[in-house]
Write a protein that holds these residues in place. Sequence first.
Motif, PDB file in Angstrom:
ATOM      1  N   GLY A   1      37.872  -8.065  45.576  1.00 59.28           N
ATOM      2  CA  GLY A   1      37.792  -6.993  44.595  1.00 59.28           C
ATOM      3  C   GLY A   1      36.352  -6.542  44.473  1.00 59.28           C
ATOM      4  N   CYS A   2      36.100  -5.669  43.518  1.00 56.71           N
ATOM      5  CA  CYS A   2      34.757  -5.113  43.405  1.00 56.71           C
ATOM      6  C   CYS A   2      34.492  -4.701  41.962  1.00 56.71           C
ATOM      7  CB  CYS A   2      34.660  -3.895  44.326  1.00 56.71           C
ATOM      8  SG  CYS A   2      33.027  -3.154  44.425  1.00 56.71           S
ATOM      9  N   ILE A   3      33.327  -5.084  41.462  1.00 56.18           N
ATOM     10  CA  ILE A   3      32.841  -4.512  40.212  1.00 56.18           C
ATOM     11  C   ILE A   3      31.889  -3.399  40.624  1.00 56.18           C
ATOM     12  CG2 ILE A   3      31.525  -4.893  38.093  1.00 56.18           C
ATOM     13  CD1 ILE A   3      32.372  -7.807  38.198  1.00 56.18           C
ATOM     14  N   SER A   4      32.245  -2.173  40.256  1.00 55.72           N
ATOM     15  CA  SER A   4      31.462  -1.029  40.702  1.00 55.72           C
ATOM     16  C   SER A   4      30.640  -0.466  39.565  1.00 55.72           C
ATOM     17  CB  SER A   4      32.377   0.075  41.236  1.00 55.72           C
ATOM     18  OG  SER A   4      33.204  -0.409  42.258  1.00 55.72           O
ATOM     19  N   ILE A   5      29.443  -0.030  39.906  1.00 58.61           N
ATOM     20  CA  ILE A   5      28.588   0.647  38.945  1.00 58.61           C
ATOM     21  C   ILE A   5      28.733   2.152  39.216  1.00 58.61           C
ATOM     22  CG2 ILE A   5      26.234   0.905  38.061  1.00 58.61           C
ATOM     23  CD1 ILE A   5      26.933  -2.085  40.221  1.00 58.61           C
ATOM     24  N   PRO A   6      29.288   2.909  38.251  1.00 55.93           N
ATOM     25  CA  PRO A   6      29.471   4.349  38.471  1.00 55.93           C
ATOM     26  C   PRO A   6      28.134   5.004  38.773  1.00 55.93           C
ATOM     27  CG  PRO A   6      30.682   3.631  36.540  1.00 55.93           C
ATOM     28  CD  PRO A   6      29.825   2.476  36.947  1.00 55.93           C
ATOM     29  N   CYS A   7      28.103   5.880  39.760  1.00 52.20           N
ATOM     30  CA  CYS A   7      26.834   6.445  40.223  1.00 52.20           C
ATOM     31  C   CYS A   7      27.031   7.898  40.655  1.00 52.20           C
ATOM     32  CB  CYS A   7      26.321   5.598  41.396  1.00 52.20           C
ATOM     33  SG  CYS A   7      24.713   6.112  42.033  1.00 52.20           S
ATOM     34  N   ARG A   8      26.172   8.769  40.144  1.00 56.20           N
ATOM     35  CA  ARG A   8      26.192  10.165  40.563  1.00 56.20           C
ATOM     36  C   ARG A   8      25.290  10.361  41.779  1.00 56.20           C
ATOM     37  NH1 ARG A   8      25.427  13.178  34.737  1.00 56.20           N
ATOM     38  NH2 ARG A   8      27.519  12.724  33.921  1.00 56.20           N
TER      39      ARG A   8
ATOM     40  N   THR B   1      29.972   3.221  42.821  1.00 53.29           N
ATOM     41  CA  THR B   1      31.150   4.033  43.152  1.00 53.29           C
ATOM     42  C   THR B   1      30.891   5.465  42.717  1.00 53.29           C
ATOM     43  OG1 THR B   1      33.556   4.217  43.020  1.00 53.29           O
ATOM     44  CG2 THR B   1      32.409   3.675  40.970  1.00 53.29           C
ATOM     45  N   GLY B   2      31.710   6.368  43.203  1.00 53.77           N
ATOM     46  CA  GLY B   2      31.589   7.781  42.841  1.00 53.77           C
ATOM     47  C   GLY B   2      32.107   8.046  41.442  1.00 53.77           C
ATOM     48  N   VAL B   3      31.874   9.263  40.972  1.00 53.05           N
ATOM     49  CA  VAL B   3      32.329   9.657  39.641  1.00 53.05           C
ATOM     50  C   VAL B   3      32.992  11.039  39.715  1.00 53.05           C
ATOM     51  CG1 VAL B   3      30.618   8.349  38.332  1.00 53.05           C
ATOM     52  CG2 VAL B   3      30.047  10.622  39.162  1.00 53.05           C
ATOM     53  N   GLY B   4      33.730  11.367  38.671  1.00 51.86           N
ATOM     54  CA  GLY B   4      34.386  12.677  38.631  1.00 51.86           C
ATOM     55  C   GLY B   4      33.851  13.539  37.500  1.00 51.86           C
ATOM     56  N   ASP B   5      32.650  13.190  36.973  1.00 51.88           N
ATOM     57  CA  ASP B   5      32.188  13.845  35.739  1.00 51.88           C
ATOM     58  C   ASP B   5      31.027  14.805  35.944  1.00 51.88           C
ATOM     59  OD1 ASP B   5      30.206  12.022  36.264  1.00 51.88           O
ATOM     60  OD2 ASP B   5      30.059  11.268  34.213  1.00 51.88           O
TER      61      ASP B   5
ATOM     62  N   THR C   1      17.534   6.923  37.306  1.00 50.31           N
ATOM     63  CA  THR C   1      17.604   7.634  38.579  1.00 50.31           C
ATOM     64  C   THR C   1      16.611   7.027  39.563  1.00 50.31           C
ATOM     65  OG1 THR C   1      18.249   9.685  37.489  1.00 50.31           O
ATOM     66  CG2 THR C   1      17.309   9.892  39.694  1.00 50.31           C
ATOM     67  N   ALA C   2      17.076   6.850  40.788  1.00 51.94           N
ATOM     68  CA  ALA C   2      16.202   6.334  41.843  1.00 51.94           C
ATOM     69  C   ALA C   2      16.853   6.589  43.179  1.00 51.94           C
ATOM     70  CB  ALA C   2      15.970   4.835  41.669  1.00 51.94           C
ATOM     71  N   LYS C   3      16.083   6.446  44.238  1.00 54.00           N
ATOM     72  CA  LYS C   3      16.698   6.360  45.566  1.00 54.00           C
ATOM     73  C   LYS C   3      17.276   4.940  45.683  1.00 54.00           C
ATOM     74  CE  LYS C   3      13.346   3.957  48.192  1.00 54.00           C
ATOM     75  NZ  LYS C   3      13.796   2.770  48.883  1.00 54.00           N
ATOM     76  N   SER C   4      18.289   4.791  46.494  1.00 57.88           N
ATOM     77  CA  SER C   4      18.790   3.442  46.810  1.00 57.88           C
ATOM     78  C   SER C   4      19.298   2.631  45.615  1.00 57.88           C
ATOM     79  CB  SER C   4      17.743   2.630  47.556  1.00 57.88           C
ATOM     80  OG  SER C   4      17.278   3.355  48.667  1.00 57.88           O
ATOM     81  N   MET C   5      19.733   3.328  44.543  1.00 58.57           N
ATOM     82  CA  MET C   5      20.528   2.612  43.536  1.00 58.57           C
ATOM     83  C   MET C   5      21.681   1.929  44.275  1.00 58.57           C
ATOM     84  SD  MET C   5      19.764   2.612  40.377  1.00 58.57           S
ATOM     85  CE  MET C   5      18.656   3.394  39.225  1.00 58.57           C
TER      86      MET C   5
ATOM     87  N   HIS D   1      24.116   8.523  47.968  1.00 58.82           N
ATOM     88  CA  HIS D   1      23.511   8.855  49.263  1.00 58.82           C
ATOM     89  C   HIS D   1      22.602  10.085  49.190  1.00 58.82           C
ATOM     90  CE1 HIS D   1      26.055   6.203  52.139  1.00 58.82           C
ATOM     91  NE2 HIS D   1      25.736   5.577  51.030  1.00 58.82           N
ATOM     92  N   SER D   2      22.060  10.329  48.015  1.00 60.86           N
ATOM     93  CA  SER D   2      20.971  11.315  47.891  1.00 60.86           C
ATOM     94  C   SER D   2      19.748  10.536  47.415  1.00 60.86           C
ATOM     95  CB  SER D   2      21.344  12.386  46.867  1.00 60.86           C
ATOM     96  OG  SER D   2      21.028  11.944  45.556  1.00 60.86           O
ATOM     97  N   PRO D   3      18.567  11.149  47.385  1.00 61.97           N
ATOM     98  CA  PRO D   3      17.396  10.397  46.921  1.00 61.97           C
ATOM     99  C   PRO D   3      17.332  10.270  45.394  1.00 61.97           C
ATOM    100  CG  PRO D   3      16.777  12.261  48.343  1.00 61.97           C
ATOM    101  CD  PRO D   3      18.185  12.449  47.952  1.00 61.97           C
ATOM    102  N   SER D   4      18.320  10.798  44.695  1.00 62.44           N
ATOM    103  CA  SER D   4      18.318  10.726  43.231  1.00 62.44           C
ATOM    104  C   SER D   4      19.631  10.167  42.703  1.00 62.44           C
ATOM    105  CB  SER D   4      18.048  12.114  42.643  1.00 62.44           C
ATOM    106  OG  SER D   4      16.760  12.555  42.998  1.00 62.44           O
ATOM    107  N   GLU D   5      19.983   9.016  43.189  1.00 64.30           N
ATOM    108  CA  GLU D   5      21.201   8.355  42.726  1.00 64.30           C
ATOM    109  C   GLU D   5      21.012   7.957  41.264  1.00 64.30           C
ATOM    110  OE1 GLU D   5      22.689   6.557  46.990  1.00 64.30           O
ATOM    111  OE2 GLU D   5      21.309   5.337  45.820  1.00 64.30           O
ATOM    112  N   THR D   6      22.017   8.264  40.433  1.00 66.88           N
ATOM    113  CA  THR D   6      21.857   8.111  38.994  1.00 66.88           C
ATOM    114  C   THR D   6      22.967   7.249  38.394  1.00 66.88           C
ATOM    115  OG1 THR D   6      20.781  10.265  38.869  1.00 66.88           O
ATOM    116  CG2 THR D   6      21.696   9.404  36.815  1.00 66.88           C
TER     117      THR D   6
END
Lengths: 330, 359
Positions: free
Chosen positions: A292-299, A218-222, A158-162, A302-307
């Motif tokens: 194309g894009c290789i995305s890293i799933p991230c919760r 990228t966003g997640v649905g979990d 977890t960090a800002k700016s992941m 745009h919050s200070p605790s991107e995970t």
Amino acid sequence: MNELIKKLTEAYGPSGFEDGMRDLIRPEIEPYVDEISVDAMGNLIAVKKGDGSGLKVMLAAHMDEIGVMVSHVTKEGFLRFTNIGGVYPHTLMGGRVQFANGTIGVVHSDRLTDRGKIHPLNKFFIDVGATSREDCPVGVGDAAGFVRPFIAQGSRLTAKSMDDRIGCVVAIEAMKKLASTPHDVYCVFSVQEEVGTRGAMVSANGISPDVGIALDVTGVGDVPEARPMDVSLGKGAAIKVKDAGMIAHVGLVKVMKQRAEEANIPYQLEVLEGGSTDARSIQISNAGSAAGCISIPCRYVHSPSETVDARDVEASINLLVEILSKPIAL
Amino acid sequence: MNTYKTLKTLTETPGPSGFEQDIAAVITEMWTPYVDSIATDRIGSLIAIKHGSGPEPRPRLLLAAHMDEIALMVKQVETHNDQGFLRITNVGGIDIRHLYGQLVTVHGKRDLSGIVGSLPGKMLPPERKDKPFGWEDLCVDVGLPADEVEKLVSIGDFISFRQPLRKLQGKRVTGKALDNRASVAAVTACLHYLQNRTHAWDVIVVATSQEETRLLGAYTSAYAQRPDAAIAIDVTFGKGPGTSDANTFELGSGPVLDLGPNVHPGMLKALQDTAKSLEMKVNIGTHSRYSGTDAFALQVAREGIPTGLIGIPLRYMHTPVESIDTADVERSGRLMGEFIANLDDKFLDKLAEGMMKED
């Protein structure tokens, strides 16, 4: 690798103010590439030459982060501000931001009459401890980013700016691991992604790549009550099929899937309904690129605790190395 | 050229934005007899070149008609009582009101026919009755158990609408993807027309990709080809119950020539002159900022390209019952053909002079 993630995520660099980020990244990537340059907008372009048999491949990981910019200093020394990129008021309350000169500010808003309802951004202010315009260490036009330390708990990071320092890490680690490639790989650490994928636009016009691959979150649905989406943390690198800004090249998606399957790299297919990446700009540059894009799933993007999950980061690095090591048949 | 047959072949072939290879193959077969070269580019646009008879280097006109169509995409695969269902999202500007009850083709490991389903009205809770559906209320059913669906369908698979072209009365036809296969048919008619005419300029005929999502093929093909002038052709709004008088056009009333910031006034004038010489009735349309067509992108490619815009009136845009009058397709083809046949070595100078002239 956590050390590098910590270094990059905790650093300052809102869109348009990426100089410090560039200075941090340059020594990390320089030993692994043949040429390195900075263009007029500030994109850092690191080139690893191929053996001449492959394509021109552009990678893009953006160095910039969302932030705020001072628009007015009150006579009592409080700072009103505007957003740089997609900053949401509910992520700011009680948080801290840091300016380029190191000044820390705490963020609050005008008094809430209804605590169930948050104010819009123009009713927020930053308190840097000043008492007047005269003793305020920052002024109109100064930009600030979130302050938040990096933490690792198990495989969760977890960090800002992941978004998108984790993409920068993927690019750096992949270039380290990439022994040889048939392709001329242009590894771009781009500026101003958060304000309209503008850095990648000009670097793609300059490079004219055959293939463009963005490395971004990228966003997640979990998570509870998430918008339905079939991407989860820990299930592997996400191969983008579509987002709100573009449809990935079907041939490139196929190549990415194939490489992942051959090398037993866990992957998920991504259909993202909001947001886009640098790949969008690369796709439409000049005569067009297979993007194309290789995305890293991230919760909590745009919050200070991107995970993110370290296993997905690992998978993304490995997938990128696999793709770059072999011919790309579109 | 049989317009109805051409339209039938074109509209019934799937071609979602970003997944245009099938429709590109059909158009390649259609255009090959008329052109000197034809190939798809890296992002899927089809680019055909027909050489002119003028001395080299010849000026070049680019004709752009987008071949992609709005569609759906698999977002999630869901299991319900061991049956597999697909949750969906849009590709391009989908009007959600028409989705329930549509026939579709899911482009999975193989093409699967399916339907877009939802709860019937009688099963809806009272607060949901007579309300439009949301994406979460809709699913695609291909009639297979979950394990079979898992094997055949992936997240990100494209789904196209499956609707045959049908004749209405007179010269009217209805179907899906007439936006913008009607224009592809018009360009085909233009190429047919040019078989019996000489033309000095080279003609670059482009079936552009991904117009419905971001005008991608127009931007990139105009950059790659760097033409001296360009014409975009697309459908425009037909008149019908509830439409306003402004910028809507009767089906069968002829091509619509657009005036507005995406268009070079000299190109409009030249198209009008051509129509006059053919004694063809045309309409004038206007746009105030963004025409919503390839013209917007063509115009700003490279150092700027003088661009014209032709519209074919169409009702019920972005539904599977888009309706047009085939006479407008034929007329648009003839208009472009005659325009091309009249292009000479003075044309670009005249365009430039027209821009400088004070009335």
